[in-house]
Write a protein that holds these residues in place. Sequence first.
Motif, PDB file in Angstrom:
ATOM      1  N   THR A   1       9.633  -5.756   1.266  1.00 36.17           N
ATOM      2  CA  THR A   1       8.616  -5.523   0.227  1.00 36.17           C
ATOM      3  C   THR A   1       9.019  -4.367  -0.669  1.00 36.17           C
ATOM      4  N   ALA A   2       9.516  -3.284  -0.066  1.00 41.16           N
ATOM      5  CA  ALA A   2       9.977  -2.136  -0.856  1.00 41.16           C
ATOM      6  C   ALA A   2      11.161  -2.524  -1.732  1.00 41.16           C
ATOM      7  N   CYS A   3      12.077  -3.341  -1.201  1.00 40.18           N
ATOM      8  CA  CYS A   3      13.238  -3.784  -1.977  1.00 40.18           C
ATOM      9  C   CYS A   3      12.816  -4.630  -3.171  1.00 40.18           C
ATOM     10  N   LEU A   4      11.846  -5.512  -2.971  1.00 38.60           N
ATOM     11  CA  LEU A   4      11.391  -6.385  -4.069  1.00 38.60           C
ATOM     12  C   LEU A   4      10.772  -5.568  -5.202  1.00 38.60           C
ATOM     13  N   PHE A   5      10.052  -4.499  -4.849  1.00 36.59           N
ATOM     14  CA  PHE A   5       9.508  -3.623  -5.893  1.00 36.59           C
ATOM     15  C   PHE A   5      10.638  -2.950  -6.670  1.00 36.59           C
ATOM     16  N   GLU A   6      11.727  -2.600  -5.968  1.00 38.01           N
ATOM     17  CA  GLU A   6      12.878  -1.986  -6.635  1.00 38.01           C
ATOM     18  C   GLU A   6      13.535  -2.962  -7.606  1.00 38.01           C
ATOM     19  N   LEU A   7      13.517  -4.238  -7.258  1.00 38.28           N
ATOM     20  CA  LEU A   7      14.220  -5.236  -8.068  1.00 38.28           C
ATOM     21  C   LEU A   7      13.388  -5.779  -9.214  1.00 38.28           C
ATOM     22  N   LEU A   8      12.074  -5.582  -9.164  1.00 36.71           N
ATOM     23  CA  LEU A   8      11.212  -6.115 -10.235  1.00 36.71           C
ATOM     24  C   LEU A   8      11.409  -5.354 -11.544  1.00 36.71           C
TER      25      LEU A   8
ATOM     26  N   ILE B   1       0.837  -1.209   0.000  1.00 41.93           N
ATOM     27  CA  ILE B   1       0.000   0.000   0.000  1.00 41.93           C
ATOM     28  C   ILE B   1       0.869   1.255   0.000  1.00 41.93           C
ATOM     29  N   VAL B   2       1.895   1.261   0.867  1.00 37.15           N
ATOM     30  CA  VAL B   2       2.783   2.424   0.960  1.00 37.15           C
ATOM     31  C   VAL B   2       3.543   2.622  -0.344  1.00 37.15           C
ATOM     32  N   HIS B   3       4.013   1.524  -0.957  1.00 36.61           N
ATOM     33  CA  HIS B   3       4.762   1.643  -2.208  1.00 36.61           C
ATOM     34  C   HIS B   3       3.932   2.341  -3.285  1.00 36.61           C
ATOM     35  N   TYR B   4       2.712   1.871  -3.501  1.00 40.50           N
ATOM     36  CA  TYR B   4       1.885   2.467  -4.552  1.00 40.50           C
ATOM     37  C   TYR B   4       1.450   3.890  -4.186  1.00 40.50           C
ATOM     38  N   SER B   5       1.215   4.144  -2.907  1.00 37.46           N
ATOM     39  CA  SER B   5       0.821   5.489  -2.479  1.00 37.46           C
ATOM     40  C   SER B   5       1.964   6.481  -2.688  1.00 37.46           C
ATOM     41  N   VAL B   6       3.170   6.101  -2.244  1.00 38.49           N
ATOM     42  CA  VAL B   6       4.324   6.987  -2.367  1.00 38.49           C
ATOM     43  C   VAL B   6       4.694   7.191  -3.833  1.00 38.49           C
ATOM     44  N   THR B   7       4.628   6.129  -4.633  1.00 42.39           N
ATOM     45  CA  THR B   7       4.926   6.246  -6.058  1.00 42.39           C
ATOM     46  C   THR B   7       3.951   7.210  -6.726  1.00 42.39           C
ATOM     47  N   TRP B   8       2.667   7.096  -6.397  1.00 45.04           N
ATOM     48  CA  TRP B   8       1.657   7.993  -6.985  1.00 45.04           C
ATOM     49  C   TRP B   8       1.919   9.434  -6.576  1.00 45.04           C
ATOM     50  N   ILE B   9       2.235   9.665  -5.303  1.00 45.15           N
ATOM     51  CA  ILE B   9       2.500  11.028  -4.826  1.00 45.15           C
ATOM     52  C   ILE B   9       3.739  11.598  -5.496  1.00 45.15           C
ATOM     53  N   ASN B  10       4.814  10.797  -5.577  1.00 48.91           N
ATOM     54  CA  ASN B  10       6.057  11.280  -6.189  1.00 48.91           C
ATOM     55  C   ASN B  10       5.860  11.642  -7.656  1.00 48.91           C
ATOM     56  N   VAL B  11       5.146  10.783  -8.388  1.00 49.37           N
ATOM     57  CA  VAL B  11       4.947  11.022  -9.819  1.00 49.37           C
ATOM     58  C   VAL B  11       3.964  12.171 -10.051  1.00 49.37           C
ATOM     59  N   THR B  12       2.875  12.202  -9.278  1.00 50.46           N
ATOM     60  CA  THR B  12       1.830  13.202  -9.484  1.00 50.46           C
ATOM     61  C   THR B  12       2.226  14.584  -8.971  1.00 50.46           C
ATOM     62  N   VAL B  13       2.793  14.628  -7.782  1.00 51.81           N
ATOM     63  CA  VAL B  13       3.099  15.916  -7.150  1.00 51.81           C
ATOM     64  C   VAL B  13       4.492  16.410  -7.499  1.00 51.81           C
ATOM     65  N   PHE B  14       5.493  15.512  -7.462  1.00 46.11           N
ATOM     66  CA  PHE B  14       6.883  15.937  -7.640  1.00 46.11           C
ATOM     67  C   PHE B  14       7.463  15.574  -9.008  1.00 46.11           C
ATOM     68  N   SER B  15       6.691  14.867  -9.823  1.00 46.94           N
ATOM     69  CA  SER B  15       7.119  14.474 -11.175  1.00 46.94           C
ATOM     70  C   SER B  15       8.454  13.724 -11.157  1.00 46.94           C
ATOM     71  N   ARG B  16       8.626  12.855 -10.173  1.00 42.82           N
ATOM     72  CA  ARG B  16       9.831  12.033 -10.081  1.00 42.82           C
ATOM     73  C   ARG B  16       9.482  10.719  -9.397  1.00 42.82           C
ATOM     74  N   ASP B  17      10.406   9.782  -9.489  1.00 43.37           N
ATOM     75  CA  ASP B  17      10.201   8.498  -8.837  1.00 43.37           C
ATOM     76  C   ASP B  17      11.504   8.072  -8.172  1.00 43.37           C
ATOM     77  N   GLY B  18      11.421   7.640  -6.934  1.00 38.86           N
ATOM     78  CA  GLY B  18      12.630   7.239  -6.207  1.00 38.86           C
ATOM     79  C   GLY B  18      13.207   5.944  -6.747  1.00 38.86           C
ATOM     80  N   ASP B  19      14.535   5.831  -6.665  1.00 36.35           N
ATOM     81  CA  ASP B  19      15.208   4.619  -7.143  1.00 36.35           C
ATOM     82  C   ASP B  19      16.385   4.330  -6.223  1.00 36.35           C
ATOM     83  N   TYR B  20      16.155   3.518  -5.211  1.00 38.57           N
ATOM     84  CA  TYR B  20      17.210   3.189  -4.259  1.00 38.57           C
ATOM     85  C   TYR B  20      18.214   2.194  -4.839  1.00 38.57           C
ATOM     86  N   TYR B  21      17.768   1.385  -5.781  1.00 41.16           N
ATOM     87  CA  TYR B  21      18.617   0.337  -6.324  1.00 41.16           C
ATOM     88  C   TYR B  21      19.769   0.895  -7.146  1.00 41.16           C
ATOM     89  N   SER B  22      19.624   2.114  -7.682  1.00 42.96           N
ATOM     90  CA  SER B  22      20.667   2.698  -8.519  1.00 42.96           C
ATOM     91  C   SER B  22      21.991   2.827  -7.773  1.00 42.96           C
TER      92      SER B  22
END
Length: 253
Positions: free
Chosen positions: A246-253, A129-150
Amino acid sequence: MITEEQEISQTRYCSQCGALNFISVRFCGSCGHRQSEINAEQSRPNNWQQLQQAALFYGINILVCALSSFVNYFKDIGWSLIVEVVIAGTAVIFFAYNWDDCKKLLRWPSFSWQKLAGYCAIAMIGGVIVHYSVTWINVTVFSRDGDYYSTFKGLPGGAFLLIFFLAVTPALFEELGFRGYLLKNLLNIADTGQAVFMSAFLFAIIHFSFISLFWLIPFALLLGYTRVKENTIWYGICIHFCFNLTACLFELL
Protein backbone atom coordinates in the motif's frame (compact mmCIF):
# COMPACT_ATOMS: atom_id res chain seq x y z
CA MET A 1 2.04 -24.73 50.45
CA ILE A 2 3.65 -25.20 47.02
CA THR A 3 7.04 -23.52 46.73
CA GLU A 4 8.19 -21.66 43.65
CA GLU A 5 10.64 -24.47 42.82
CA GLN A 6 7.86 -27.05 43.05
CA GLU A 7 5.56 -24.94 40.89
CA ILE A 8 8.26 -24.61 38.22
CA SER A 9 8.95 -28.34 38.30
CA GLN A 10 5.29 -28.99 37.52
CA THR A 11 5.33 -27.04 34.27
CA ARG A 12 6.60 -27.72 30.76
CA TYR A 13 6.85 -25.87 27.47
CA CYS A 14 4.50 -26.63 24.59
CA SER A 15 6.38 -28.38 21.79
CA GLN A 16 4.27 -26.50 19.23
CA CYS A 17 4.28 -22.83 20.32
CA GLY A 18 6.61 -22.72 23.35
CA ALA A 19 3.96 -21.53 25.83
CA LEU A 20 4.30 -22.66 29.46
CA ASN A 21 1.70 -25.16 30.74
CA PHE A 22 1.23 -27.33 33.80
CA ILE A 23 2.22 -30.97 33.35
CA SER A 24 -1.34 -32.04 34.15
CA VAL A 25 -2.69 -30.07 31.15
CA ARG A 26 -3.27 -32.31 28.12
CA PHE A 27 -3.73 -29.46 25.60
CA CYS A 28 -1.77 -26.20 25.38
CA GLY A 29 -3.74 -23.23 26.68
CA SER A 30 -2.18 -20.99 24.02
CA CYS A 31 -2.35 -22.97 20.77
CA GLY A 32 -4.42 -26.04 21.73
CA HIS A 33 -1.71 -28.50 20.68
CA ARG A 34 -1.81 -31.89 22.44
CA GLN A 35 1.00 -32.16 24.98
CA SER A 36 3.38 -35.10 24.76
CA GLU A 37 4.28 -37.13 27.81
CA ILE A 38 7.82 -35.90 28.40
CA ASN A 39 9.56 -34.86 31.56
CA ALA A 40 9.35 -31.16 32.36
CA GLU A 41 13.09 -30.90 32.99
CA GLN A 42 13.82 -32.38 29.59
CA SER A 43 11.37 -30.02 27.87
CA ARG A 44 12.59 -26.83 29.56
CA PRO A 45 14.96 -24.99 27.19
CA ASN A 46 18.27 -23.45 28.18
CA ASN A 47 16.99 -19.92 28.72
CA TRP A 48 20.41 -18.27 29.02
CA GLN A 49 21.69 -19.84 25.83
CA GLN A 50 18.54 -18.84 23.95
CA LEU A 51 18.78 -15.30 25.32
CA GLN A 52 22.39 -15.02 24.14
CA GLN A 53 21.44 -16.30 20.71
CA ALA A 54 18.53 -13.84 20.47
CA ALA A 55 20.87 -11.00 21.50
CA LEU A 56 23.30 -11.96 18.74
CA PHE A 57 20.50 -12.03 16.16
CA TYR A 58 19.22 -8.64 17.26
CA GLY A 59 22.71 -7.17 17.54
CA ILE A 60 23.46 -8.00 13.90
CA ASN A 61 20.15 -6.49 12.77
CA ILE A 62 20.43 -3.29 14.77
CA LEU A 63 24.06 -2.73 13.70
CA VAL A 64 23.24 -3.16 10.02
CA CYS A 65 20.13 -0.96 10.26
CA ALA A 66 22.06 1.73 12.16
CA LEU A 67 24.75 1.84 9.48
CA SER A 68 22.18 2.12 6.69
CA SER A 69 20.24 4.82 8.57
CA PHE A 70 23.03 7.09 9.85
CA VAL A 71 26.11 6.52 7.66
CA ASN A 72 25.80 8.16 4.26
CA TYR A 73 28.33 5.76 2.75
CA PHE A 74 25.85 2.91 3.25
CA LYS A 75 22.90 4.73 1.71
CA ASP A 76 23.66 4.29 -1.99
CA ILE A 77 21.87 1.59 -3.95
CA GLY A 78 24.79 -0.84 -3.93
CA TRP A 79 25.21 -0.85 -0.16
CA SER A 80 21.44 -0.87 0.30
CA LEU A 81 21.36 -4.18 -1.57
CA ILE A 82 24.13 -5.56 0.66
CA VAL A 83 22.18 -4.47 3.75
CA GLU A 84 19.10 -6.32 2.48
CA VAL A 85 21.17 -9.44 1.81
CA VAL A 86 22.69 -9.35 5.32
CA ILE A 87 19.29 -8.91 6.99
CA ALA A 88 17.75 -11.67 4.88
CA GLY A 89 20.71 -13.98 5.43
CA THR A 90 20.64 -13.42 9.20
CA ALA A 91 16.95 -14.32 9.36
CA VAL A 92 17.44 -17.47 7.28
CA ILE A 93 20.53 -18.61 9.23
CA PHE A 94 18.98 -18.21 12.69
CA PHE A 95 15.69 -19.73 11.57
CA ALA A 96 17.50 -22.70 10.01
CA TYR A 97 19.82 -23.13 13.02
CA ASN A 98 16.70 -23.56 15.18
CA TRP A 99 14.98 -25.64 12.54
CA ASP A 100 13.48 -28.24 14.89
CA ASP A 101 11.62 -25.52 16.81
CA CYS A 102 10.85 -23.18 13.92
CA LYS A 103 9.87 -25.52 11.09
CA LYS A 104 6.32 -25.87 12.47
CA LEU A 105 5.76 -22.19 11.68
CA LEU A 106 6.11 -22.90 7.95
CA ARG A 107 2.96 -24.98 8.04
CA TRP A 108 -0.36 -23.31 7.35
CA PRO A 109 -2.96 -25.07 9.52
CA SER A 110 -6.63 -24.24 9.00
CA PHE A 111 -5.95 -22.08 5.95
CA SER A 112 -8.92 -19.90 5.03
CA TRP A 113 -9.31 -17.61 2.03
CA GLN A 114 -11.85 -15.55 3.96
CA LYS A 115 -9.48 -15.13 6.88
CA LEU A 116 -6.60 -14.24 4.57
CA ALA A 117 -8.74 -11.66 2.74
CA GLY A 118 -9.80 -10.16 6.07
CA TYR A 119 -6.22 -9.86 7.32
CA CYS A 120 -5.07 -8.33 4.03
CA ALA A 121 -7.97 -5.85 4.04
CA ILE A 122 -7.07 -4.76 7.57
CA ALA A 123 -3.43 -4.37 6.51
CA MET A 124 -4.28 -2.22 3.47
CA ILE A 125 -6.73 -0.03 5.40
CA GLY A 126 -4.07 0.41 8.06
CA GLY A 127 -1.54 1.24 5.34
CA VAL A 128 -3.79 4.01 3.99
CA ILE A 129 -4.34 5.50 7.47
CA VAL A 130 -0.61 5.37 8.27
CA HIS A 131 0.32 6.92 4.91
CA TYR A 132 -1.90 9.97 5.38
CA SER A 133 -0.98 10.31 9.07
CA VAL A 134 2.77 10.15 8.42
CA THR A 135 2.51 12.49 5.42
CA TRP A 136 0.60 15.04 7.53
CA ILE A 137 3.14 14.82 10.37
CA ASN A 138 6.13 15.11 8.01
CA VAL A 139 4.69 18.11 6.17
CA THR A 140 3.26 19.87 9.24
CA VAL A 141 6.01 19.23 11.78
CA PHE A 142 9.15 18.64 9.70
CA SER A 143 8.21 20.55 6.51
CA ARG A 144 9.31 17.62 4.33
CA ASP A 145 7.87 14.57 2.66
CA GLY A 146 9.51 11.17 2.31
CA ASP A 147 10.19 9.77 -1.16
CA TYR A 148 11.40 6.18 -1.26
CA TYR A 149 10.86 5.85 -5.00
CA SER A 150 13.62 8.37 -5.81
CA THR A 151 16.21 5.67 -4.99
CA PHE A 152 14.88 3.40 -7.73
CA LYS A 153 13.36 5.90 -10.20
CA GLY A 154 16.36 6.07 -12.53
CA LEU A 155 16.89 2.31 -12.66
CA PRO A 156 15.40 -0.13 -15.21
CA GLY A 157 12.23 -1.58 -13.71
CA GLY A 158 12.35 0.93 -10.87
CA ALA A 159 8.72 0.35 -9.86
CA PHE A 160 9.26 -3.40 -9.59
CA LEU A 161 12.48 -2.87 -7.60
CA LEU A 162 10.60 -0.58 -5.21
CA ILE A 163 7.91 -3.20 -4.59
CA PHE A 164 10.46 -6.01 -4.30
CA PHE A 165 12.71 -4.26 -1.77
CA LEU A 166 10.02 -2.41 0.19
CA ALA A 167 7.21 -4.98 0.15
CA VAL A 168 8.41 -8.47 -0.78
CA THR A 169 11.74 -8.85 1.04
CA PRO A 170 10.72 -7.14 4.32
CA ALA A 171 7.51 -9.16 4.49
CA LEU A 172 9.32 -12.45 3.95
CA PHE A 173 12.56 -12.03 5.86
CA GLU A 174 11.44 -9.74 8.71
CA GLU A 175 8.62 -12.16 9.48
CA LEU A 176 10.99 -15.12 9.21
CA GLY A 177 13.42 -13.42 11.59
CA PHE A 178 11.22 -11.53 14.05
CA ARG A 179 7.92 -13.41 14.19
CA GLY A 180 9.57 -16.69 13.22
CA TYR A 181 12.87 -17.12 15.01
CA LEU A 182 12.90 -14.28 17.59
CA LEU A 183 9.32 -14.58 18.84
CA LYS A 184 9.65 -18.37 19.03
CA ASN A 185 12.79 -17.86 21.08
CA LEU A 186 11.17 -15.32 23.42
CA LEU A 187 8.16 -17.60 23.98
CA ASN A 188 10.57 -20.07 25.58
CA ILE A 189 11.74 -17.40 28.01
CA ALA A 190 8.66 -15.28 28.80
CA ASP A 191 4.90 -15.71 28.71
CA THR A 192 2.96 -15.04 25.52
CA GLY A 193 2.01 -11.41 26.16
CA GLN A 194 5.50 -10.42 27.27
CA ALA A 195 7.14 -12.22 24.34
CA VAL A 196 4.84 -10.59 21.77
CA PHE A 197 5.37 -7.11 23.24
CA MET A 198 9.16 -7.53 23.47
CA SER A 199 9.39 -8.71 19.86
CA ALA A 200 7.17 -5.80 18.74
CA PHE A 201 9.25 -3.23 20.61
CA LEU A 202 12.54 -4.64 19.31
CA PHE A 203 11.14 -4.68 15.78
CA ALA A 204 10.07 -1.03 16.04
CA ILE A 205 13.43 0.09 17.40
CA ILE A 206 15.49 -1.20 14.46
CA HIS A 207 13.68 1.18 12.11
CA PHE A 208 15.36 4.13 13.89
CA SER A 209 12.37 6.42 13.40
CA PHE A 210 10.94 7.91 16.57
CA ILE A 211 7.96 9.41 14.75
CA SER A 212 7.08 5.98 13.32
CA LEU A 213 6.80 4.28 16.70
CA PHE A 214 3.13 5.29 16.92
CA TRP A 215 2.29 2.84 14.12
CA LEU A 216 5.25 0.44 14.15
CA ILE A 217 4.52 -0.94 17.62
CA PRO A 218 0.77 -1.57 17.02
CA PHE A 219 1.60 -3.06 13.62
CA ALA A 220 4.21 -5.39 15.14
CA LEU A 221 1.80 -6.35 17.93
CA LEU A 222 -0.78 -7.31 15.31
CA LEU A 223 1.80 -9.43 13.50
CA GLY A 224 2.94 -11.06 16.73
CA TYR A 225 -0.51 -11.93 18.04
CA THR A 226 -1.53 -13.19 14.59
CA ARG A 227 1.52 -15.47 14.56
CA VAL A 228 0.69 -16.84 18.01
CA LYS A 229 -3.03 -17.21 17.30
CA GLU A 230 -2.64 -18.87 13.89
CA ASN A 231 0.56 -20.76 14.74
CA THR A 232 2.10 -19.91 11.36
CA ILE A 233 4.09 -17.02 9.91
CA TRP A 234 2.25 -17.03 6.56
CA TYR A 235 -0.65 -14.80 7.60
CA GLY A 236 1.89 -12.35 9.01
CA ILE A 237 3.87 -12.40 5.77
CA CYS A 238 0.71 -11.59 3.80
CA ILE A 239 -0.28 -8.83 6.24
CA HIS A 240 3.21 -7.32 6.12
CA PHE A 241 3.32 -7.50 2.31
CA CYS A 242 -0.10 -5.86 1.84
CA PHE A 243 0.73 -3.10 4.32
CA ASN A 244 4.04 -2.26 2.63
CA LEU A 245 2.56 -2.68 -0.85
CA THR A 246 0.00 0.00 0.00
CA ALA A 247 2.83 2.39 0.85
CA CYS A 248 4.59 1.51 -2.43
CA LEU A 249 1.44 2.18 -4.48
CA PHE A 250 1.14 5.65 -2.93
CA GLU A 251 4.77 6.28 -3.94
CA LEU A 252 4.03 5.25 -7.52
CA LEU A 253 0.81 7.24 -7.97
